[in-house]
Scaffold this motif. Structure first.
Motif, mmCIF file in Angstrom:
data_model
loop_
_atom_site.group_PDB
_atom_site.id
_atom_site.type_symbol
_atom_site.label_atom_id
_atom_site.label_comp_id
_atom_site.label_asym_id
_atom_site.label_seq_id
_atom_site.Cartn_x
_atom_site.Cartn_y
_atom_site.Cartn_z
ATOM 1 N N GLU A 271 -8.991 5.090 -1.056
ATOM 2 C CA GLU A 271 -8.167 4.019 -0.522
ATOM 3 C C GLU A 271 -6.747 4.523 -0.329
ATOM 4 O O GLU A 271 -6.272 5.354 -1.091
ATOM 5 N N LYS A 272 -6.093 4.016 0.696
ATOM 6 C CA LYS A 272 -4.688 4.337 0.884
ATOM 7 C C LYS A 272 -3.890 3.633 -0.195
ATOM 8 O O LYS A 272 -4.135 2.471 -0.495
ATOM 9 N N PRO A 273 -2.934 4.349 -0.776
ATOM 10 C CA PRO A 273 -2.111 3.671 -1.783
ATOM 11 C C PRO A 273 -1.208 2.636 -1.130
ATOM 12 O O PRO A 273 -0.751 2.822 -0.007
ATOM 13 N N ASP A 274 -0.977 1.555 -1.828
ATOM 14 C CA ASP A 274 -0.074 0.544 -1.289
ATOM 15 C C ASP A 274 1.368 0.937 -1.625
ATOM 16 O O ASP A 274 1.619 1.854 -2.401
ATOM 17 N N HIS A 275 2.314 0.248 -1.019
ATOM 18 C CA HIS A 275 3.721 0.586 -1.198
ATOM 19 C C HIS A 275 4.150 0.483 -2.657
ATOM 20 O O HIS A 275 4.921 1.303 -3.141
ATOM 21 N N ALA A 276 3.648 -0.490 -3.366
ATOM 22 C CA ALA A 276 4.027 -0.678 -4.766
ATOM 23 C C ALA A 276 3.611 0.519 -5.619
ATOM 24 O O ALA A 276 4.376 0.974 -6.477
ATOM 25 N N SER A 277 2.413 1.047 -5.377
ATOM 26 C CA SER A 277 1.966 2.191 -6.180
ATOM 27 C C SER A 277 2.740 3.455 -5.819
ATOM 28 O O SER A 277 3.002 4.288 -6.691
#
Length: 67
Positions: free
Chosen positions: A29-35
Motif C-alpha cells: 500500500e502507498k503510505p499516507d501523508h500522516a505516516s
C-alpha cells in the motif's frame, strides 16, 4: 508482476485488497501523508539523539549492504 490500480473507489479497493489477501497475494500500500510525516519526525529525532551522543547512526555503505 506489478498491477497498478488508478482511480478506484475505496469500496472497490477494499474488495480487491481482501481478495488479494485471501489468495495469498502480497499487496504494497502507498503510505499516507500522516505516516510519511511520522517517519520524518522519527528520523529527525534519531539525528538529534546522534548529535547529542546518545546513539550512533548507520553509515550509507552499511545501509546499502543491508538492502
Amino acid at each position: 508482476m506489478e498491477l497498478v490500480l488508478k482511480n478506484i473507489s475505496p469500496k472497490d479497493y477494499t474488495l480487491i485488497f481482501d481478495l488479494a489477501h485471501r489468495l495469498g497475494i502480497q499487496v504494497e500500500e502507498k503510505p499516507d501523508h500522516a505516516s510519511i510525516i511520522e517517519d520524518l519526525r522519527e528520523a529527525v529525532e534519531e539525528i538529534k539523539m546522534a548529535e547529542a551522543g546518545k546513539s550512533k547512526l548507520q553509515n550509507a555503505r552499511d545501509l546499502i549492504n543491508e538492502l
